[in-house]
Design an enzyme around this catalytic site. Sequence first.
Site, PDB file in Angstrom:
ATOM      1  N   SER A 145     -47.546  27.848   2.926  1.00 43.53           N
ATOM      2  CA  SER A 145     -46.267  28.645   3.371  1.00 43.53           C
ATOM      3  C   SER A 145     -46.361  28.444   4.651  1.00 43.53           C
ATOM      4  O   SER A 145     -46.276  28.058   5.213  1.00 43.53           O
ATOM      5  CB  SER A 145     -45.990  30.029   2.304  1.00 43.53           C
ATOM      6  OG  SER A 145     -45.083  30.342   1.997  1.00 43.53           O
ATOM      7  N   ASP A 300     -39.732  28.519   7.368  1.00 45.66           N
ATOM      8  CA  ASP A 300     -41.635  27.990   7.290  1.00 45.66           C
ATOM      9  C   ASP A 300     -41.633  26.501   7.123  1.00 45.66           C
ATOM     10  O   ASP A 300     -40.612  25.979   6.424  1.00 45.66           O
ATOM     11  CB  ASP A 300     -42.036  28.832   6.801  1.00 45.66           C
ATOM     12  CG  ASP A 300     -42.152  29.592   4.901  1.00 45.66           C
ATOM     13  OD1 ASP A 300     -41.146  28.814   4.672  1.00 45.66           O
ATOM     14  OD2 ASP A 300     -42.656  29.562   4.553  1.00 45.66           O
ATOM     15  N   ASP A 302     -43.076  24.938   3.814  1.00 44.74           N
ATOM     16  CA  ASP A 302     -42.407  24.924   3.209  1.00 44.74           C
ATOM     17  C   ASP A 302     -40.576  25.644   1.986  1.00 44.74           C
ATOM     18  O   ASP A 302     -40.632  24.771   1.398  1.00 44.74           O
ATOM     19  CB  ASP A 302     -42.875  25.478   1.855  1.00 44.74           C
ATOM     20  CG  ASP A 302     -43.588  26.453   1.263  1.00 44.74           C
ATOM     21  OD1 ASP A 302     -43.488  27.072   2.351  1.00 44.74           O
ATOM     22  OD2 ASP A 302     -43.672  26.848   0.425  1.00 44.74           O
ATOM     23  N   ASP A 304     -39.062  27.641   2.091  1.00 47.26           N
ATOM     24  CA  ASP A 304     -39.561  29.537   0.721  1.00 47.26           C
ATOM     25  C   ASP A 304     -38.512  30.283   1.983  1.00 47.26           C
ATOM     26  O   ASP A 304     -38.691  31.119   1.063  1.00 47.26           O
ATOM     27  CB  ASP A 304     -40.354  29.540   0.197  1.00 47.26           C
ATOM     28  CG  ASP A 304     -41.219  29.371   1.027  1.00 47.26           C
ATOM     29  OD1 ASP A 304     -41.635  29.742   2.158  1.00 47.26           O
ATOM     30  OD2 ASP A 304     -42.152  29.819  -0.286  1.00 47.26           O
TER      31      ASP A 304
END
Length: 568
Positions: A145, A300, A302, A304
Amino acid sequence: MSVNNLYRQWTQQLLPRYLADELVEIASDEQAMEDRFYQYVSFGTGGMRGVLGAGTNRMNIYTIRRAAEGLARYVAANGEAAKARGVVLAYDTRHFSYEFACETARVLGAHGIRAYVYQEPRPTPQLSFTVRELNAFAGVIITASHNPKQYNGFKLYGEDGAQLTPQTANEIIQHMNSIEDIFAIEVAEVSALEEQSLLTWLLAELDASYLKQLITLKETREVALDMKLVYTPLHGAGLAPVREGLRAFGFTDVAIVEEQVVQDGAFPTIPYPNPEEAAAFTLAMAQGQQIGAELLLATDPDADRLGVAVWNGVRYELLTGNQLGALLLHYLLTTKQQNGTLPSNGIIVKTIVTAELGAKIAESFNVMTENTLTGFKYIAEKIAQYEATGEHTYLFGYEESYGYLIETFVRDKDAVQVALKVAEMAAFYALQGETLLDQLEYLYQKFGYYQETLISQIFEGKNGQEEMQAILQCLRQSIPNEIAGLAVQCVEDYLTGKATLANGETENLTLPKENVLKFILADGTWIAVRPSGTEPKCKFYIGVVDETMEAAQDKLEIMVQAVLKLVK
């Protein structure tokens, strides 16, 4: 096995050069050796996340194989149908993300389990969507993340596209713990898996399916589609879906921060790939000023989590997760009310450490608010529950850490959905001559000036974990009667499942047990303490409300000092 014996076991293996060299470097460093071998990388309901490197307490191909083997045994235990449905694998742009995804597919393939693997980095929410779209049995995304560049992770999803339930995670952990030799885990060759149709590569078709669902969020109302905005993927996986989504929504003046389009796990242009931090917006702000952009968006690695900055006439102002959540919620509910599509049994879901402004907004629309523990898996559980019972209609879910979900074709926080909706929301207000900051001030004036902050203390290594637990234990043993002159009206202890009132009476809490304490004070101020589930940190959340911004900010500063003194 002792730390020294584990170290020797690893040095006797034919390791990749970069791992072998690292072990040589720490040969005389007992502390470094202990940190790498005192445990396996912690595995929770969301999977595991840790620093890259050699050792059992590091992310590498061997600890990845161990997690994949645990997953494979779990899938196989559910029968041939589960193996045939298979596992979807996605990954972000971090170091070794692609390699770890392939290692996972190789372990699954050795068990005869089909793997669907994305050919390029794609966001976590797209992984969640794809699990549901392909009716797969499970999903994995390789990501850490918004953690620093030295981290990576292995995040698991169930067949519903949501993060695993504790029960399923525990089953996988039991399988992992039964592995006697991490170096004896069987892996198949990628070429052989392709020939046996046990490995299918994904990209264009699933990109199109995800985009088709994203477009359903678009409202038909008139908005300023020529509004200037800047988007940066922060070297991550969000570029393709966000860029295509904005185009599909009709935005004609979208600038991309080209330096941060480069998919590089070193994140060379930013100190920390976290859109919660102002430093992540440095290049976007410079580009935005150059072209006169009203809105800046950042996802960010990834994709999410979404960060948003708004031009205030002098500079760009970064919205907090709580502020953006309140703005989105009010926009969504207002739109549904105007369209005549606001259900009578609507509900929003937020976490216990998310600001109460959202609940006040929902109440003004006769919409219920439900609180969950921190972690989007709990919000996903509520979505599934209300789909099954029909008791409520889910309208929006969010958490203060920049995670939001609008439509439920994804069952985790989705920065792609929200990037498109925030652009639409800003363009709607722009047509009325207003910015998101103007609208935020309207909400404050109507519902109160809510202000929040987060204090994080880092506790690394084995000793750090013990220190962090000691803080929580000390707070439980010495509960204060007042904080900063305000009486403590209630203490919610989610580890014991009890809420203790000022008069000593107790009530049962309905949420699952977790190591969290929350203090509710006489004027509505609240303080929550919890260890991070993904980083070696203890987090202290504070929320206040007052009649003016100045009064609220003064109160917040007083509470920050009180909390720092309390946990010294």
